[in-house]
Design an enzyme around this catalytic site. Structure first.
Site, PDB file in Angstrom:
ATOM      1  N   THR A   1       0.825  -1.215   0.000  1.00 32.07           N
ATOM      2  CA  THR A   1       0.000   0.000   0.000  1.00 32.07           C
ATOM      3  C   THR A   1       0.852   1.255   0.000  1.00 32.07           C
ATOM      4  O   THR A   1       0.378   2.312  -0.398  1.00 32.07           O
ATOM      5  CB  THR A   1      -0.910   0.031   1.243  1.00 32.07           C
ATOM      6  OG1 THR A   1      -0.118  -0.219   2.408  1.00 32.07           O
ATOM      7  CG2 THR A   1      -2.004  -1.004   1.146  1.00 32.07           C
ATOM      8  N   ASP A   2       2.118   1.144   0.428  1.00 31.59           N
ATOM      9  CA  ASP A   2       2.914   2.370   0.606  1.00 31.59           C
ATOM     10  C   ASP A   2       3.169   3.077  -0.710  1.00 31.59           C
ATOM     11  O   ASP A   2       3.029   4.297  -0.804  1.00 31.59           O
ATOM     12  CB  ASP A   2       4.207   2.106   1.377  1.00 31.59           C
ATOM     13  CG  ASP A   2       5.117   1.063   0.752  1.00 31.59           C
ATOM     14  OD1 ASP A   2       4.661   0.298  -0.141  1.00 31.59           O
ATOM     15  OD2 ASP A   2       6.292   0.984   1.170  1.00 31.59           O
TER      16      ASP A   2
ATOM     17  N   GLY B   1      12.342 -10.121   4.410  1.00 32.17           N
ATOM     18  CA  GLY B   1      11.136  -9.310   4.520  1.00 32.17           C
ATOM     19  C   GLY B   1      11.122  -8.424   5.747  1.00 32.17           C
ATOM     20  O   GLY B   1      10.089  -7.847   6.075  1.00 32.17           O
ATOM     21  N   LEU B   2      12.267  -8.297   6.435  1.00 37.78           N
ATOM     22  CA  LEU B   2      12.356  -7.464   7.635  1.00 37.78           C
ATOM     23  C   LEU B   2      13.141  -6.177   7.380  1.00 37.78           C
ATOM     24  O   LEU B   2      13.524  -5.473   8.311  1.00 37.78           O
ATOM     25  CB  LEU B   2      12.990  -8.245   8.789  1.00 37.78           C
ATOM     26  CG  LEU B   2      12.311  -9.567   9.153  1.00 37.78           C
ATOM     27  CD1 LEU B   2      12.950 -10.164  10.402  1.00 37.78           C
ATOM     28  CD2 LEU B   2      10.817  -9.379   9.366  1.00 37.78           C
ATOM     29  N   SER B   3      13.387  -5.895   6.121  1.00 37.89           N
ATOM     30  CA  SER B   3      13.950  -4.630   5.682  1.00 37.89           C
ATOM     31  C   SER B   3      15.358  -4.353   6.182  1.00 37.89           C
ATOM     32  O   SER B   3      15.675  -3.271   6.678  1.00 37.89           O
ATOM     33  CB  SER B   3      13.034  -3.462   6.055  1.00 37.89           C
ATOM     34  OG  SER B   3      13.304  -2.369   5.219  1.00 37.89           O
TER      35      SER B   3
ATOM     36  N   SER C   1      17.707  -3.877   4.181  1.00 37.72           N
ATOM     37  CA  SER C   1      18.261  -2.875   3.258  1.00 37.72           C
ATOM     38  C   SER C   1      18.006  -1.458   3.766  1.00 37.72           C
ATOM     39  O   SER C   1      18.908  -0.613   3.754  1.00 37.72           O
ATOM     40  CB  SER C   1      17.673  -3.049   1.856  1.00 37.72           C
ATOM     41  OG  SER C   1      16.267  -2.948   1.887  1.00 37.72           O
TER      42      SER C   1
ATOM     43  N   GLU D   1      17.410   4.117  -2.738  1.00 36.04           N
ATOM     44  CA  GLU D   1      16.998   2.780  -3.140  1.00 36.04           C
ATOM     45  C   GLU D   1      16.252   2.805  -4.471  1.00 36.04           C
ATOM     46  O   GLU D   1      16.444   1.934  -5.322  1.00 36.04           O
ATOM     47  CB  GLU D   1      16.137   2.137  -2.056  1.00 36.04           C
ATOM     48  CG  GLU D   1      15.932   0.661  -2.274  1.00 36.04           C
ATOM     49  CD  GLU D   1      15.588  -0.098  -1.011  1.00 36.04           C
ATOM     50  OE1 GLU D   1      15.142  -1.251  -1.143  1.00 36.04           O
ATOM     51  OE2 GLU D   1      15.764   0.441   0.098  1.00 36.04           O
TER      52      GLU D   1
ATOM     53  N   ASP E   1       9.692   1.593   4.936  1.00 34.26           N
ATOM     54  CA  ASP E   1      10.796   0.957   5.646  1.00 34.26           C
ATOM     55  C   ASP E   1      11.739   1.995   6.244  1.00 34.26           C
ATOM     56  O   ASP E   1      12.185   1.870   7.392  1.00 34.26           O
ATOM     57  CB  ASP E   1      11.561   0.035   4.701  1.00 34.26           C
ATOM     58  CG  ASP E   1      10.700  -1.101   4.178  1.00 34.26           C
ATOM     59  OD1 ASP E   1       9.594  -1.300   4.718  1.00 34.26           O
ATOM     60  OD2 ASP E   1      11.128  -1.773   3.229  1.00 34.26           O
TER      61      ASP E   1
ATOM     62  N   TYR F   1       8.273  -7.473  -7.661  1.00 32.18           N
ATOM     63  CA  TYR F   1       7.891  -6.251  -6.947  1.00 32.18           C
ATOM     64  C   TYR F   1       7.637  -5.104  -7.922  1.00 32.18           C
ATOM     65  O   TYR F   1       6.575  -4.463  -7.898  1.00 32.18           O
ATOM     66  CB  TYR F   1       9.004  -5.870  -5.963  1.00 32.18           C
ATOM     67  CG  TYR F   1       8.744  -4.610  -5.170  1.00 32.18           C
ATOM     68  CD1 TYR F   1       8.162  -4.676  -3.909  1.00 32.18           C
ATOM     69  CD2 TYR F   1       9.090  -3.361  -5.666  1.00 32.18           C
ATOM     70  CE1 TYR F   1       7.922  -3.530  -3.165  1.00 32.18           C
ATOM     71  CE2 TYR F   1       8.853  -2.213  -4.938  1.00 32.18           C
ATOM     72  CZ  TYR F   1       8.273  -2.303  -3.695  1.00 32.18           C
ATOM     73  OH  TYR F   1       8.034  -1.167  -2.977  1.00 32.18           O
TER      74      TYR F   1
END
Length: 389
Positions: free
Chosen positions: A37-38, A125-127, A129, A161, A173, A222
């Site tokens: 959604t972001d 999936g825990l960011s 980066s 990014e 993130d 993505y």
């Protein structure tokens, strides 16, 4: 196991013969609800977690950056002069992109020597980066003697990014890594970038199960999903000229326009439109401490991600199935972009062991290996500590 902060400082002393000038920390994040959604100007509800990336650093008198990834035994270097998108690949592209974005914003950076260590699982999936980006951003700003509003810094890290690394991520993130607060989730309006802290009840635990399935986000579906959302907006604007993003579309409007959308584009849009509603309902549920309703929203989010957005995987579905089978688990869903990575389960404190055992047992039976399981707690955003000893 040596704590990531201590490891970064230890390796720095070993390699450079002195302590670092500073160490910077930026947390990973778990997104409780609000997936994909972001970048559609919608709503998200992440927590910064008590796992982080640490950067131990000192300035250099030249314009060179020399980086050591202590956890992998890898090294990288680049000049701050002449950085351009696509000029670096791999993990070093993230700090290089931050340097590029900071310099383009008018901050003149010194070179630096830096050692990186962390306990945020990579590509889970825990960011990790964004944690890496933000840790370098606050470190470099401090070494430059400059300050910057955290929202501006989040935008710069996102730009790094998007434009330098080439992943068209939203800003969630980076904002979670900068604005997180212990004991709270962070409701982010990804259009206005306004935030609101939402207390997490102490009687629940956020349990993460890392499937071990890795995906390279830039090479995954993505960017394709993002393009599909943009196509949905273009088509919907013919009927609703005032909309700017899927955030502006109600479920009723989407259903009215269904015949004008290809089925795939309709399903992608339906996920985003309904997910925004689920985020706001989840916030309301937390505020009235209705954990059953909160968990139902998590479950519905996973089904939407699995069926409409098609970013789940058999491994993630197995973990969700196992978690939901345990009394005391309110809800479970994949977290992060999907295509692998992790799920989260919101669990009564006394049910954590049973949920962990159920997930490990079913996962091993189906895939012949065990997932990594760990509880996370909502933690503070990025910090800088001077004169490490």
């Amino acid at each position: 196991m040596i704590h990531a902060e201590a490891r970064a400082i230890h390796v720095f002393r070993e390699r450079f013969g002195e302590p670092p000038s500073l160490r910077a920390r930026a947390p990973g994040r778990v997104n409780l609800i609000g997936e994909h959604t972001d970048y559609n100007d919608g709503f998200v509800l992440p927590i910064a977690i008590d796992r982080a990336v640490w950067v131990a650093a000192r300035p250099r008198p030249d314009r060179q950056a020399y980086l050591i990834a202590a956890d992998f035994g890898e090294e990288a270097g680049f000049s701050l002069d002449g950085l351009r998108p696509g000029s670096l690949r791999g993990w070093a592209a993230y700090p290089a992109g931050v340097a590029w974005a900071l310099e383009r914003s008018g901050v003149h950076l010194p070179g630096l020597d830096a050692v990186i260590s962390g306990d945020v699982p990579i590509a889970s999936g825990l960011s990790s980066s964004a944690a890496l980006e933000v840790a370098f951003a606050v470190a470099w700003l401090t070494l430059s003697g400059r300050e910057m509003p955290r929202l501006e810094l989040a935008r710069l890290c996102q730009r790094a990014e998007n434009e330098f690394v080439g992943v068209r991520c939203g800003i969630m993130d980076q904002m979670a890594a900068l604005f997180g607060r212990r004991g709270h989730a962070l409701l982010i309006d990804c259009r206005s970038l306004e935030t609101r802290l939402i207390a997490i009840p102490e009687e629940v635990v956020v349990l993460v199960a890392d499937s071990g399935v890795r995906r390279e986000l830039a090479a995954s579906g993505y960017n394709e999903r993002r393009a599909q959302c943009e196509e949905a907006v273009r088509r919907l604007q013919r009927r609703y000229p005032g909309i700017r993003a899927l955030r502006d579309v109600s479920p009723a409007q989407l259903e009215e326009a269904r015949a004008e959308l290809p089925e795939l584009i309709y399903r992608r849009a339906r996920h985003v439109v309904t997910e925004n509603d689920r985020v706001l309902a989840a916030v309301a549920a937390l505020e009235r401490r209705d954990l059953l309703a909160f968990g139902e929203g998590l479950n519905a989010s996973h089904e939407s991600l699995r069926l409409d957005y098609e970013v789940s995987a058999p491994e993630l579905d197995t973990l969700v199935e196992a978690a939901r089978s345990v009394p005391g688990v309110y809800g479970a869903r994949l977290t992060g972009a999907g295509f692998g990575g992790s799920i989260l389960a919101v669990v009564q404190r006394e049910a954590v062991q049973a949920a962990s055992e159920a997930m490990a047992r079913l996962y091993e039976a189906r895939f012949g290996r065990r997932p990594a399981l760990f509880a996370v707690a909502p933690d503070e955003g990025a910090t800088v500590h001077l004169h490490a000893i």
